[in-house]
Design an enzyme around this catalytic site. Sequence first.
Site, mmCIF file in Angstrom:
data_model
loop_
_atom_site.group_PDB
_atom_site.id
_atom_site.type_symbol
_atom_site.label_atom_id
_atom_site.label_comp_id
_atom_site.label_asym_id
_atom_site.label_seq_id
_atom_site.Cartn_x
_atom_site.Cartn_y
_atom_site.Cartn_z
ATOM 1 N N HIS A 1 43.066 26.626 33.154
ATOM 2 C CA HIS A 1 42.124 26.326 34.239
ATOM 3 C C HIS A 1 40.695 26.257 33.698
ATOM 4 O O HIS A 1 39.930 25.367 34.059
ATOM 5 C CB HIS A 1 42.162 27.419 35.311
ATOM 6 N N LYS B 1 52.796 32.656 50.776
ATOM 7 C CA LYS B 1 53.133 32.685 49.356
ATOM 8 C C LYS B 1 52.840 34.073 48.783
ATOM 9 O O LYS B 1 51.731 34.597 48.957
ATOM 10 C CB LYS B 1 52.305 31.616 48.620
ATOM 11 N N ARG C 1 49.902 18.799 32.965
ATOM 12 C CA ARG C 1 50.421 19.401 31.740
ATOM 13 C C ARG C 1 51.533 18.567 31.133
ATOM 14 O O ARG C 1 51.505 18.207 29.976
ATOM 15 C CB ARG C 1 50.928 20.817 32.020
ATOM 16 N N SER D 1 50.009 29.908 35.496
ATOM 17 C CA SER D 1 49.795 31.245 36.071
ATOM 18 C C SER D 1 51.128 31.956 36.244
ATOM 19 O O SER D 1 51.244 33.151 35.960
ATOM 20 C CB SER D 1 49.108 31.138 37.435
#
Length: 172
Positions: free
Chosen positions: A26, A50, A100, A138
């Site tokens: 990030h 979440k 990514r 993460s």
Amino acid sequence: MASKKKQSGSQSAIFPGSFDPLTNGHLDIIERTLSIFDKIILAILNHPEKRSLFSVSEREALIRAETKRFGRRVVVKSFSGLLVDFAKEVRSNVIIRGLRAISDYDYEAQMALMNKGLYSDIETLFLIAREDNSYISSSIVKQVALLGGDISKFVPSEVNRAVRAKVRERKR
Ligand code: ADP
């Protein structure tokens, strides 16, 4: 040919995400965005359903600590609801996302097209992750930390400290 009028506030870009927690991946996207835009608005998605390791305010504090060196060029906010509504509220029409691997593409393209469908002025810009960051997420960092692994290479130092404290808390 008449050029399209520049949107007011187009010098800023929004970087939305969960940031649970902030990683070196990030941070790289933040730095690179600041080489193109004057200001980046980190928009932490507040997703009550979440399960997260850090609360939104803890994530905000960590991001602030790790981006202090950029001064006012980094703004940290949280949002719930539609990203395009948040974009209108902060008067920016640029969304930044990191890519990514090709596996990110399907979801990202769908989101970008949906956001465009909801708000035609919005543009999503993709930055390709640096090669050495491309395997960092993460969620994998959290998994490794919960299993006792060393994550210091993948996250900034304050985040490393905070994750270790959370892991200790969970083990109690
Ligand atoms: P989300 O749940 O919205 O994917 P994340 O916090 O996981 O939230 O990611 C936010 C943004 O950061 C996404 O665009 C994601 O692709 C990007 N990102 C995450 N990890 C990396 C990384 N290692 N390198 C570059 N971009 C990344």
